[in-house]
Design an enzyme around this catalytic site. Structure first.
Site, PDB file in Angstrom:
ATOM      1  N   SER A 142       0.790  -1.298  -0.008  1.00 34.84           N
ATOM      2  CA  SER A 142       0.099   0.019  -0.206  1.00 34.84           C
ATOM      3  C   SER A 142       0.869   1.294  -0.075  1.00 34.84           C
ATOM      4  O   SER A 142       0.188   2.479  -0.209  1.00 34.84           O
ATOM      5  CB  SER A 142      -0.922  -0.145   1.174  1.00 34.84           C
ATOM      6  OG  SER A 142      -0.396  -0.213   2.349  1.00 34.84           O
ATOM      7  N   ARG A 143       2.112   1.005   0.133  1.00 32.97           N
ATOM      8  CA  ARG A 143       3.042   2.318   0.098  1.00 32.97           C
ATOM      9  C   ARG A 143       4.337   1.960   0.023  1.00 32.97           C
ATOM     10  O   ARG A 143       4.665   0.655  -0.214  1.00 32.97           O
ATOM     11  CB  ARG A 143       2.617   3.110   1.397  1.00 32.97           C
ATOM     12  CG  ARG A 143       3.391   2.582   2.643  1.00 32.97           C
ATOM     13  CD  ARG A 143       2.764   3.158   3.865  1.00 32.97           C
ATOM     14  NE  ARG A 143       1.484   3.919   4.065  1.00 32.97           N
ATOM     15  CZ  ARG A 143       0.671   3.206   4.972  1.00 32.97           C
ATOM     16  NH1 ARG A 143       1.033   2.114   5.816  1.00 32.97           N
ATOM     17  NH2 ARG A 143      -0.611   3.752   5.055  1.00 32.97           N
TER      18      ARG A 143
ATOM     19  N   GLY B 139       6.973  -1.657  -1.668  1.00 32.34           N
ATOM     20  CA  GLY B 139       5.933  -2.686  -2.190  1.00 32.34           C
ATOM     21  C   GLY B 139       5.014  -2.011  -3.355  1.00 32.34           C
ATOM     22  O   GLY B 139       4.756  -2.508  -4.314  1.00 32.34           O
TER      23      GLY B 139
ATOM     24  N   TYR C  33      15.969  -6.603  16.136  1.00 30.63           N
ATOM     25  CA  TYR C  33      15.561  -6.225  14.676  1.00 30.63           C
ATOM     26  C   TYR C  33      16.485  -6.856  13.620  1.00 30.63           C
ATOM     27  O   TYR C  33      15.965  -7.631  12.653  1.00 30.63           O
ATOM     28  CB  TYR C  33      15.707  -4.668  14.136  1.00 30.63           C
ATOM     29  CG  TYR C  33      15.446  -4.454  12.849  1.00 30.63           C
ATOM     30  CD1 TYR C  33      14.271  -4.513  12.417  1.00 30.63           C
ATOM     31  CD2 TYR C  33      16.550  -3.925  12.189  1.00 30.63           C
ATOM     32  CE1 TYR C  33      13.918  -4.156  11.072  1.00 30.63           C
ATOM     33  CE2 TYR C  33      15.960  -3.528  10.711  1.00 30.63           C
ATOM     34  CZ  TYR C  33      14.835  -3.709  10.253  1.00 30.63           C
ATOM     35  OH  TYR C  33      14.726  -3.486   8.835  1.00 30.63           O
TER      36      TYR C  33
END
Length: 274
Positions: free
Chosen positions: A14-15, A18, A162
């Site tokens: 969606s942003r 991607g 992470y």
């Protein structure tokens, strides 16, 4: 090179990167499944699955917008079944969805680590497993947005939680490339050489000041296009850098990828890149 008629299932589309991969493939006339949580507008981040679907259609592709939480097994499996039913097959899975928190072990909240593990590592396993029946039929591609396995201690010193979840994605790339060889499925990772200017980075850093040191998502989209358009397993089991794969295929000029093309500011290398 063309992805015309191919079906790409892209998580987190969606942003950012991607979305850019989706639009690059759409210009070829590809079918794009925009699989993300962003069904409603975010107060600070642009883009929803429906706005990107409209952009895909305008660019020449066909779109299917699906609200998907990659942590939910039932939703993921149903989304892939719906995509297969809608487009008559799946040619590529792009595991782009991600979560980040640059905090060390001492201070990270377990729920935040769980979120990163579920979205970064676990979702790659889940989505790939769920997509496998369809990719077997197409001898397709899996592309994970994850880094090279750079074991320099500096990448662990401050934010190992992470790092562990992103390296987990890359290790799955290596494993699945070998495991899925019998099905002629290619599996690769892709990571940027430099920081990429996205709304998510702006949101995390609090401003666009660093964008003059960054490239646009277009470089990642062009690199992904090369990988997803490759035949058979001619590219597989590789932890690729965007600039590296573009150079291998003849690109020698990269200035047009800069967020500020006329800037002389030094580009900032991305995490895990020396």
């Amino acid at each position: 090179m063309s992805l015309q008629g191919k079906t790409l299932f892209i998580t987190g589309a969606s942003r950012g990167i991607g979305r850019e991969i989706a639009l690059r493939a759409a210009r070829d006339g590809a079918n794009i499944v925009i699989a993300a949580k962003s069904a409603a507008p975010h107060p600070k981040l642009p883009g929803t699955i429906f706005s990107v679907a409209a952009e895909v259609e305008a660019a020449g592709g066909k779109a299917l917008a699906l609200e998907v939480d990659v942590r939910d097994e039932a939703i993921v499996r149903q989304a892939l079944a719906d995509a297969n039913e809608h487009f008559g097959g799946i040619d590529a899975l792009v595991n782009n969805a991600g979560a980040i928190k640059l905090t060390g072990v001492q201070h990270i909240e377990l729920k935040r680590f769980d979120l990163m593990h579920q979205i970064n590592t676990r979702a790659v396993l889940l989505c790939s497993q769920a997509a496998l029946p369809y990719l077997k039929k197409s001898s397709g591609h899996i592309l994970n947005l994850s880094p090279p396995l750079n074991l320099a201690t500096k990448w662990f010193a401050q934010y190992s939680p992470y790092t562990v979840t992103k390296y987990g994605m890359s290790m799955l790339t290596l494993g699945m490339s070998e495991e899925f060889a019998a099905y002629d499925i290619s599996v690769n990772s892709l990571w940027p050489q430099t920081m990429i200017a996205t709304a998510a980075i702006e949101f995390q850093l609090g401003s666009r000041e660093s964008f003059k040191h960054a490239r646009t998502p277009a470089i990642m989209a062009d690199a992904a296009h090369i990988i997803l358009d490759s035949s058979g397993r001619s590219i597989t089991g590789r932890l690729l850098i965007d600039e590296e794969i573009l150079r291998e295929h003849g690109t020698t000029e990269f200035s047009h990828y800069r967020y500020e093309p006329d800037s002389n500011a030094t580009l900032i290398p991305d995490l895990f890149v020396d």
